[in-house]
Design a protein around this motif. Sequence first.
Motif, PDB file in Angstrom:
ATOM      1  N   PRO A 360       0.836  -1.205   0.000  1.00  0.00           N
ATOM      2  CA  PRO A 360       0.000   0.000   0.000  1.00  0.00           C
ATOM      3  C   PRO A 360       0.869   1.253   0.000  1.00  0.00           C
ATOM      4  CG  PRO A 360       0.075  -0.943   2.192  1.00  0.00           C
ATOM      5  CD  PRO A 360       0.877  -1.860   1.308  1.00  0.00           C
ATOM      6  N   LYS A 361       0.219   2.413  -0.131  1.00  0.00           N
ATOM      7  CA  LYS A 361       0.961   3.670  -0.169  1.00  0.00           C
ATOM      8  C   LYS A 361       1.352   4.140   1.227  1.00  0.00           C
ATOM      9  CE  LYS A 361      -1.221   5.230  -4.458  1.00  0.00           C
ATOM     10  NZ  LYS A 361      -2.060   6.264  -5.114  1.00  0.00           N
ATOM     11  N   HIS A 362       0.655   3.686   2.257  1.00  0.00           N
ATOM     12  CA  HIS A 362       0.948   4.150   3.604  1.00  0.00           C
ATOM     13  C   HIS A 362       2.036   3.296   4.245  1.00  0.00           C
ATOM     14  CE1 HIS A 362      -2.360   1.170   3.898  1.00  0.00           C
ATOM     15  NE2 HIS A 362      -1.621   0.712   4.886  1.00  0.00           N
ATOM     16  N   ASP A 363       2.596   3.796   5.354  1.00  0.00           N
ATOM     17  CA  ASP A 363       3.615   3.068   6.099  1.00  0.00           C
ATOM     18  C   ASP A 363       2.987   1.918   6.890  1.00  0.00           C
ATOM     19  OD1 ASP A 363       5.753   4.653   5.270  1.00  0.00           O
ATOM     20  OD2 ASP A 363       5.356   6.145   6.827  1.00  0.00           O
ATOM     21  N   PHE A 364       3.842   1.027   7.329  1.00  0.00           N
ATOM     22  CA  PHE A 364       3.368  -0.172   8.026  1.00  0.00           C
ATOM     23  C   PHE A 364       2.583   0.178   9.283  1.00  0.00           C
ATOM     24  CE2 PHE A 364       3.942  -3.482  11.221  1.00  0.00           C
ATOM     25  CZ  PHE A 364       3.523  -4.603  10.537  1.00  0.00           C
ATOM     26  N   PHE A 365       3.080   1.127  10.076  1.00  0.00           N
ATOM     27  CA  PHE A 365       2.440   1.453  11.348  1.00  0.00           C
ATOM     28  C   PHE A 365       1.270   2.409  11.180  1.00  0.00           C
ATOM     29  CE2 PHE A 365       6.661   0.052  12.746  1.00  0.00           C
ATOM     30  CZ  PHE A 365       6.312  -0.854  13.734  1.00  0.00           C
ATOM     31  N   SER A 366       0.907   2.752   9.943  1.00  0.00           N
ATOM     32  CA  SER A 366      -0.240   3.627   9.695  1.00  0.00           C
ATOM     33  C   SER A 366      -1.510   2.844   9.434  1.00  0.00           C
ATOM     34  CB  SER A 366       0.055   4.539   8.494  1.00  0.00           C
ATOM     35  OG  SER A 366       1.150   5.374   8.765  1.00  0.00           O
ATOM     36  N   SER A 367      -1.470   1.569   9.670  1.00  0.00           N
ATOM     37  CA  SER A 367      -2.618   0.722   9.377  1.00  0.00           C
ATOM     38  C   SER A 367      -2.643  -0.449  10.342  1.00  0.00           C
ATOM     39  CB  SER A 367      -2.535   0.210   7.930  1.00  0.00           C
ATOM     40  OG  SER A 367      -3.331  -0.919   7.733  1.00  0.00           O
ATOM     41  N   HIS A 368      -3.842  -0.966  10.552  1.00  0.00           N
ATOM     42  CA  HIS A 368      -3.962  -2.194  11.334  1.00  0.00           C
ATOM     43  C   HIS A 368      -3.437  -3.340  10.469  1.00  0.00           C
ATOM     44  CE1 HIS A 368      -5.550  -4.358  14.780  1.00  0.00           C
ATOM     45  NE2 HIS A 368      -6.026  -5.260  13.967  1.00  0.00           N
ATOM     46  N   PRO A 369      -2.450  -4.118  10.936  1.00  0.00           N
ATOM     47  CA  PRO A 369      -1.859  -5.150  10.089  1.00  0.00           C
ATOM     48  C   PRO A 369      -2.824  -6.303   9.821  1.00  0.00           C
ATOM     49  CG  PRO A 369      -1.059  -5.372  12.325  1.00  0.00           C
ATOM     50  CD  PRO A 369      -1.874  -4.112  12.294  1.00  0.00           C
ATOM     51  N   THR A 370      -2.582  -6.985   8.717  1.00  0.00           N
ATOM     52  CA  THR A 370      -3.358  -8.167   8.360  1.00  0.00           C
ATOM     53  C   THR A 370      -2.497  -9.400   8.645  1.00  0.00           C
ATOM     54  OG1 THR A 370      -4.508  -6.930   6.635  1.00  0.00           O
ATOM     55  CG2 THR A 370      -4.605  -9.327   6.514  1.00  0.00           C
ATOM     56  N   ILE A 371      -3.037 -10.319   9.423  1.00  0.00           N
ATOM     57  CA  ILE A 371      -2.268 -11.484   9.865  1.00  0.00           C
ATOM     58  C   ILE A 371      -2.718 -12.719   9.102  1.00  0.00           C
ATOM     59  CG2 ILE A 371      -1.519 -12.835  11.847  1.00  0.00           C
ATOM     60  CD1 ILE A 371      -0.812  -9.883  12.025  1.00  0.00           C
ATOM     61  N   ASN A 372      -1.807 -13.294   8.330  1.00  0.00           N
ATOM     62  CA  ASN A 372      -2.093 -14.546   7.634  1.00  0.00           C
ATOM     63  C   ASN A 372      -0.785 -15.133   7.127  1.00  0.00           C
ATOM     64  OD1 ASN A 372      -2.955 -16.390   5.311  1.00  0.00           O
ATOM     65  ND2 ASN A 372      -4.918 -15.844   6.232  1.00  0.00           N
TER      66      ASN A 372
END
Length: 656
Positions: A360-372
């Motif tokens: 995505p265009k945003h940084d890693f800590f700018s979003s709730h991560p997806t776990i899989n």
Amino acid sequence: MTRVEPPQQPRGFADRRVLVIGAGCSGLSALKECLAAGLKTVCFEKSSDIGGLWRYSRDPSRGTIYKSTIINTCKEMMSFSDFPPDRSMPAFMHNTDVVAYFESFACKNNLYPHIQFDTEVINVAQSDTYQTDGSWTVRFRQAGADQPEQTETFAAVLVCNGHHTVPRYGTVPGLDNFTGRVMHSREYRGPEPFAGRRVVVIGAGNSGLDIAVEISRANDCYDPAEHVPPPAAEKQAKQQSPDKGPGKPAIATSVSTAISLSGHIPGWAFQNPEYDHLYRPAAERSDRAKSTRTRVPAVHLVSRSGTYVMARTTPAGVPNDFQWTSRFNLTMMPPRVKALFSRVGVQFSPAAHDRYGLTPKHDFFSSHPTINGDLFSQLHTGSVVLAPDVFNIEGKTITFLDGRSIIADDIILATGYQIAFPFIDAEDPALADLRVEKNRPKNLYKFVFPIDRPHSTLAFIGLIQPFGAIMPVSEIQARWVAGVLRGALKLPSVVEMRRQTDAELKAMDQLFYESDRHTIQIPYPAYTDEIASMIGCMPPIGSLLLKDPTLFFHLVFKGSVPYAYRLVGPDAWKGARAAITQAGQRMLPVHMRLTRDTMATEMQRLVDETGSAVTRQISSILTLLALVAGVLFTFYRFGFLTGCAAALLCAYGLTV
């Protein structure tokens, strides 16, 4: 005139009943803390048992997890602060283990006698005497169609019904034209109904990825006879103009144009005509392709903006949330450094996202991560195919933004949930401050207490989305609320609460990218640390550097486990230190093949569990001697003033 004083509890409050709505993880925490505070409390639960969403049910009308759900946070990060999960439980628990843990917690704290099951709350409104005593009138009904409504007045109401109840369907172009089956992920229970069917999952959050992977494993989907070509008019239009046509996005054959529309390189950019049968109807295949029985992708996964996908564990076998949610990583590291590490880590991870068009265009800590941990394997086997957003739908034909068209039997909308309180009348002028705007309650201090009210007798617990598990956050909120209701804690003035809330919402909008998914996001553990400071249970981390370096190391550089909030303050727990320092060992697999290394690890665990106070004292003395030596060297090397400054800093560290 605006009231500037904080809400005050009326006299005799502790003699009247408090109502907790919901017996999920948040409701259990609220009930336990209110009872511990000496408040007469009852919990109304709509279903016949505790657990909330975590208790699996086949009833499609009830919000619940699907049968195979495994929690995405490790057991030490999702536990209650004075009740560690049993060592025999796996690090990542199946939903049945989570419910068993909740049941053990409820039994230990004798919560069952205070829960009224099969009781649905219909309406919560201010009582006639609200302005005087802050009480609430609640209408409720027992299970059964012939049961009459009942009304009771409560001194306070704690809303713990969660925010995964009302589905949000989003906007999908042409969805009304789809002639197959459409369902929300809330209705999904398992892969069995999708055997032999072609499925499109819209949404690449945790639910979307879990569902896509599970269906793809259980579904051997071959191109059936009814896989028919598009309507004749559309086919004719395509023959006349290969680049444009009805129901087809206006894109040329250039890869650059497709990238600008979809955000990543489309699959057709790499297609060889020899394999055109993967995306073309049977009637349009070459003669060679027609001669084989074709296996088609079972699931197309639509990701509109990309997402960061993490496995549950690091390559070293450490749970990712335990590794990365330390106070150093999330609260002490400068944001720019944190963003740099996240970008580098994602690019050099075993599943580099750019290879799949997922970045995505945003940084890693700018979003709730997806776990899989299984998505990338399924992508490589062709069982799951990534796709950009939907462009149009006609019948069963779904056209994506990159020009691909597929035939689908089912669409599953994993598009999240709306924040709603079905028992609170938003049209009631007296409750206008509780209205939800753009999927966010804007008038809640710390997402808990309504701001503009004369009494703090209404609270919302668990109405947040943390960077991790919700259980520790709900519990610290419940401890805070119980203290306020009991009168032991006071809220700031209305002016101060409004100022803080506006500043925090603005900061949240800057920290997290704009999305309906991040309307109630909070930074963990900064949020819980702040509430712990108000309660008086925030551990003195600075002084521990000298007094207990081992504990200091775990609190700063290891996962922010909830046991930290039981080290000091009200309701402190003697086992908190051991629970913190042994958390990593308790997450090792229960059954391991015995080798010299695993036996050494187990022996070290036993040594750690017996923990020697003498060893900790020796460590503290050695640290103190090192500091004294450093101060003396500073006097000798840099002069009297610098040495005095160093001595003052050390003295401050000893007393903080």
